[in-house]
Enzyme design. Structure first.
Site, PDB file in Angstrom:
ATOM      1  N   GLU A  24      -6.028  -7.895  -0.008  1.00 53.38           N
ATOM      2  CA  GLU A  24      -6.029  -7.962   0.724  1.00 53.38           C
ATOM      3  C   GLU A  24      -8.258  -8.154   1.063  1.00 53.38           C
ATOM      4  OE1 GLU A  24      -4.652  -5.907   3.486  1.00 53.38           O
ATOM      5  OE2 GLU A  24      -2.936  -6.172   3.482  1.00 53.38           O
ATOM      6  N   GLU A  63       1.332  -1.190  -0.488  1.00 56.83           N
ATOM      7  CA  GLU A  63       0.691  -0.181  -0.164  1.00 56.83           C
ATOM      8  C   GLU A  63       0.676   1.050   0.080  1.00 56.83           C
ATOM      9  OE1 GLU A  63      -3.059  -0.686   3.211  1.00 56.83           O
ATOM     10  OE2 GLU A  63      -4.078  -1.876   1.857  1.00 56.83           O
TER      11      GLU A  63
HETATM   12  C1  GLA Z   1      -4.130  -3.061   5.381  1.00 57.67           C
HETATM   13  C2  GLA Z   1      -2.810  -3.287   5.688  1.00 57.67           C
HETATM   14  C3  GLA Z   1      -2.872  -4.860   6.687  1.00 57.67           C
HETATM   15  C4  GLA Z   1      -3.459  -4.724   7.371  1.00 57.67           C
HETATM   16  C5  GLA Z   1      -5.044  -4.254   7.146  1.00 57.67           C
HETATM   17  C6  GLA Z   1      -5.064  -4.160   8.701  1.00 57.67           C
HETATM   18  O1  GLA Z   1      -4.250  -2.855   4.035  1.00 57.67           O
HETATM   19  O2  GLA Z   1      -2.005  -3.812   3.892  1.00 57.67           O
HETATM   20  O3  GLA Z   1      -1.388  -5.125   6.608  1.00 57.67           O
HETATM   21  O4  GLA Z   1      -2.877  -3.872   8.101  1.00 57.67           O
HETATM   22  O5  GLA Z   1      -4.226  -3.477   6.263  1.00 57.67           O
HETATM   23  O6  GLA Z   1      -6.204  -5.186   9.263  1.00 57.67           O
END
Ligand code: GLA
Length: 580
Positions: A234, A158
């Site tokens: 995710e 991210e």
């Molecule tokens: C983001 C991050 C993950 C985690 C999620 C929340 O998407 O990429 O590593 O921290 O948020 O659980």
């Protein structure tokens, strides 16, 4: 040798169309003896791939000192997955977020002159380079191009939510290409134009992360990448908890509906999390928006497989949705794991912290208080000791840069505490003698793992004021608590001071159980030397999961370090968890 690649809007594995149906299981959040159990459950649900991030701070706890054993045995985890017929997606980026201390970045980076993380800053890139040399020397044989199960690697996590240094992304891409040949690379970002613009590279597969609204999210992804497979890297089907806020749950019907929508659109998916596990030791991270919010020890995440390995309603709902979309189970379910309420254990011995400082730590002297990192320490507590003149009926004490919580003791007696987010920003102490010993015990409660806050040092950062004067002349006792076997225990304890308590569990049948934190204040637990995690009576988490593989037949030692101390004649091991 296998080949995994993108062709048009599909993935091909050895020339055949392949849809990634993945679940996240973080090896370091599960004891190794249970890796197979959790992965069999994943394969039995209808998933064909497991995904994990790789925390740099676990694998390089000190510069140049690498650790790949125990919960850090990543190679064994990958081989276990491969032996069950699963593919593996790895996210070895230097930064992982993941509710993990400093997002996986080693705290010792903060000691390096001129350090700026996650950008083209030489001191940072040099450290990444030497870590990657070690990591990929180990991982290379496990890549699919070498016949292993690893089909894809993430280059940053991210990044669009953090920075805009494209040269850094290019550098990371090339660092992986150099070491991993043509293994498929990808980035993952939030599904907005801005985030995708910041976090992606033209020639690297783009994926998105979200918990709902898959239609809109995939439309955004298609706009920047019209002809490639859709991937939700995710899919947040649950969430994590902070200390002092209610336990978060997501209904399984709602989560299953979204999964159905994702699969309906033809996309690949990674369930974040499939099984969350536990933030063992001092590794749980924190958030910092308006306030600092440290994460709890459990990483149950309200995931399909619970922290202790139970199949939840969500597991079965997801299994049906996956089956509806043509998934078939690669494995059958393993037998259930035994669980026991061992009941009450009687206190064997206790010891106040001030009586074992010299056994646990070697003090460092300095005119000014030094941060935890400057003391060469990443986790735990620092005791700052000094002498202050008196008598003074009241003396205002202010810590400049408190990270994160301090307890004050005047001549050994508890006097006050301060929290970086507390209403009070100074403590008023009474100094009864001509010369008083002032102890300040500062606790590191976890480094922020998301966002621009990289000022992550812990302890006391910028001095202590007594009234209007800067106070000089300090002794620091670093207390990483990685050597609790050194504590010289004696009989009972009753004083209100930070205290270690020792209990023994005699058993011929080790089984999963839980430490019941009721009656304790705030502290941490060690089982046969393994650091189980933190507890805090503000909740929401009220029990700590204690997996059976940490116990052995015969006598097991359980140590509790409680910050308030007092009399604790018993410890309870219960058979039921309580996350709030
Ligand atoms: C983001 C991050 C993950 C985690 C999620 C929340 O998407 O990429 O590593 O921290 O948020 O659980």
């Amino acid at each position: 040798m296998h080949r995994f690649a993108v062709e048009g809007s599909h993935f091909l594995l050895d020339g055949k169309p392949f849809r990634i149906l993945s679940g996240a299981v973080h090896y370091f959040r599960v004891v190794p003896a249970y890796w197979k159990d959790r992965l069999q459950k994943l394969a039995a649900c209808g998933l064909n791939t497991v995904e994990t991030v790789v925390p740099w701070n676990l694998h390089e706890p000190a510069p140049g000192q690498f650790c790949f054993t125990g919960v850090a045995d990543l190679e064994a985890f990958i081989r276990t997955a491969g032996s069950l017929g699963l593919q593996v997606i790895l996210r070895p980026s230097p930064y992982i977020c993941a509710e993990w201390d400093f997002g996986g970045l080693p705290a010792w980076l903060l000691n390096v002159e001129g350090m700026e993380v996650r950008c083209c800053n030489k001191p940072f890139l040099q450290r990444v380079e030497s870590y990657y040399d070690e990591l990929f020397r180990r991982l290379h044989p496990l890549l699919c191009g070498q016949g292993g199960p690893v089909i894809a690697l993430q280059i940053e996590n991210e990044y669009g939510s953090y920075g805009d240094d494209k040269a850094y992304l290019v550098w990371l891409r090339d660092a992986l290409r150099k070491r991993c040949g043509d293994t498929l690379l990808f980035t993952s970002d939030g599904p907005t134009e801005e985030l995708l613009r910041g976090g992606t590279l033209p020639d690297v597969l783009k994926t998105v992360n979200f918990g709902s609204g898959s239609c809109g999210a995939f439309a955004e992804l298609r706009r920047v990448q019209p002809d490639a497979p859709l991937v939700c890297m995710e899919y947040w089907n649950g969430w994590f908890d902070h200390w002092g806020t209610p336990h978060i749950r997501r209904e399984s019907d709602d989560a299953a509906k979204e999964l159905d929508a994702i699969l309906e659109s033809g996309a690949s998916v990674n369930l974040y999390m499939f099984h969350g596990g536990t933030n063992f030791g001092f590794y749980s991270g924190a958030n910092q928006q308006e306030a600092y919010e440290p994460d709890v020890t459990s990483y149950d995440y309200d995931a399909p497989v619970s922290e202790e390995g139970d199949l939840t309603l969500k597991y079965f709902s997801f299994q049906s949705v996956l089956a509806k979309h043509g998934a078939s189970a690669l494995q059958t379910l393993p037998p259930p794991l035994p669980r026991r309420a061992f009941g009450s254990l009687s206190l064997d011995g206790a010891q106040g912290l001030f009586h074992c400082l010299d056994a646990l730590s070697t003090p460092v002297s300095s005119a000014v208080p030094l941060s935890m990192e400057a003391l060469g320490q990443s986790f735990g507590f620092v005791l700052y000791r000094t002498r202050v003149s008196g008598p003074r009926a009241s003396c205002e004490l202010k810590i400049r840069g408190l990270r994160d919580r301090a307890m004050f003791f005047v001549n050994g007696a508890f006097s006050a505490s301060l929290y970086r987010e507390g209403k009070e920003q100074s403590a008023v102490l009474s100094l009864p003698q001509e010369s008083n010993t002032l102890d300040i015990l500062v606790e590191n409660m976890g480094r922020v793992n998301y966002g621009p806050d990289t000022a992550q040092r812990k302890g006391i950062l910028d001095g202590v004021l007594l009234g209007c004067q800067k106070h000089f002349g300090w002794q620091m006792y670093p207390l990483a608590l990685d050597n609790p076997e050194q504590i010289p225990f004696r009989g009972e304890a009753s004083k209100h001071e930070p205290t270690f308590y020792r209990f023994y569990l005699e058993t011929q049948e080790p089984a999963d159980t839980y430490f019941d934190a009721a009656g304790w204040s705030k502290g941490c637990v060690f089982v046969n030397g393994f650091s189980l995690g933190r507890y805090w009576n503000i909740g929401p988490q009220k029990t700590l999961y204690l997996p059976a593989p940490l116990l052995h037949k015969g006598r097991n030692e359980i140590l509790v370090f409680d910050l308030e101390g007092g009399a604790h004649p018993v410890l309870h091991l219960t058979g039921e968890r309580c996350l709030g």
